[in-house]
Design a protein around this motif. Structure first.
Motif, PDB file in Angstrom:
ATOM      1  N   ARG A  51       6.292   0.728   2.051  1.00  0.00           N
ATOM      2  CA  ARG A  51       5.191   1.537   1.520  1.00  0.00           C
ATOM      3  C   ARG A  51       5.691   2.845   0.918  1.00  0.00           C
ATOM      4  N   GLU A  95       2.422   4.693   0.765  1.00  0.00           N
ATOM      5  CA  GLU A  95       2.360   5.721   1.807  1.00  0.00           C
ATOM      6  C   GLU A  95       3.608   6.584   1.669  1.00  0.00           C
ATOM      7  N   THR A 149       0.839  -1.185   0.000  1.00  0.00           N
ATOM      8  CA  THR A 149       0.000   0.000   0.000  1.00  0.00           C
ATOM      9  C   THR A 149       0.884   1.248   0.000  1.00  0.00           C
TER      10      THR A 149
END
Length: 267
Positions: A222, A144, A142
């Motif tokens: 991330r 980030e 994911t």
């Protein structure tokens, strides 16, 4: 069949022979002299101790040998397609085992794709024994955003523990050069093989001891995903099974189809 030192050939000819010897292999091996050179340097491959197999004037095989201290490693052994199945593998490796024994090496190690049953059988017939299973991971974390800082790969290498497989060892990571790049996010460090590639090959990932278990590694993964949107991350099958499985699987990674076995011949 004759065996001659690989140092007698040029890097260009050795790169081409390496690609030919692994034609049709489980993973593609391109004729890429720059990548071949980088591998020789980072993995401490000795072209003086490596051997080219010749039948007449034809180069038919290649054994790449590396050494660190009193440990030798078969860094790659392949035979051109037209000469496979003729018993050349054993003929190529037995003299190198004899040489390692004569100079007082403690052991010779290698990694072999677990699904390559003929190669596993050959090495075990020559006296190699299974030490551990090596796995890889692939996935897209994911994204980030994070303030990634580019650092020297040695910053990552100095935090690595002892006892890792050859390609994960601190000495290998320390020897990586361009296009490999290392990044830091707080107490976490990672080395990526080539940020320009379609897949980010993760060569190393380590967190400072005092910060382990607090999510620093996850944040770094991330941040790498955010810095290179759409690119999956992949770890080759060079990680001891059980060492990082929980971490990567927890981030949604999966195991690739291929795994490896680390084998050792003790003298």
């Amino acid at each position: 069949m004759d065996l001659v030192p690989a140092s007698e050939g040029s890097f260009l000819s050795l790169s081409t022979l390496f690609a030919r010897a692994f034609e049709g292999y489980f993973v593609p091996v391109p004729d890429a002299p720059q990548a071949f050179d980088a591998r020789v340097r980072s993995e401490h491959i000795s072209l003086t101790e490596s051997r080219v197999a010749r039948v007449g004037r034809e180069a038919v095989g290649l054994v790449l040998m590396a050494r660190r201290g009193n440990v030798s490693r078969v860094a790659g052994m392949g035979i051109v397609p037209s000469r496979r199945g003729q018993g050349l593998g054993g003929e190529m490796l037995r003299p190198l085992l004899d040489s390692a024994r004569a100079r007082g090496d403690a052991r010779m190690v290698l990694e072999v794709i677990e699904q390559n049953a003929p190669a596993v059988k050959l090495y075990e017939r020559l006296g190699f024994r299974r030490m551990r299973r090596l796995v890889g991971f692939t996935g897209t974390p994911t994204p980030e955003p994070g303030a990634l800082e580019e650092v020297d790969p040695r910053e990552c290498a100095k935090l690595l523990p002892a006892g890792l497989p050859w390609q994960l060892d601190a000495a290998t990571v320390m020897g990586l050069s361009s296009p490999a790049k290392a990044f830091r996010l707080g107490p976490a460090f990672a080395v990526v093989a080539d940020v320009a590639a379609p897949t980010l090959g993760l060569r190393s990932l380590v967190v400072e001891p005092s910060a382990r278990g607090k999510g620093a590694g996850r944040m770094l993964l991330r941040a790498l995903a955010a810095a290179h949107p759409g690119k999956p991350l992949a770890v080759s099958a060079i990680v001891p099974e059980g060492l990082c499985d929980r971490f990567f699987l927890g981030e949604g990674f999966t195991y690739p189809a291929l795994s490896q076995l680390e084998l050792a011949h003790t003298f």
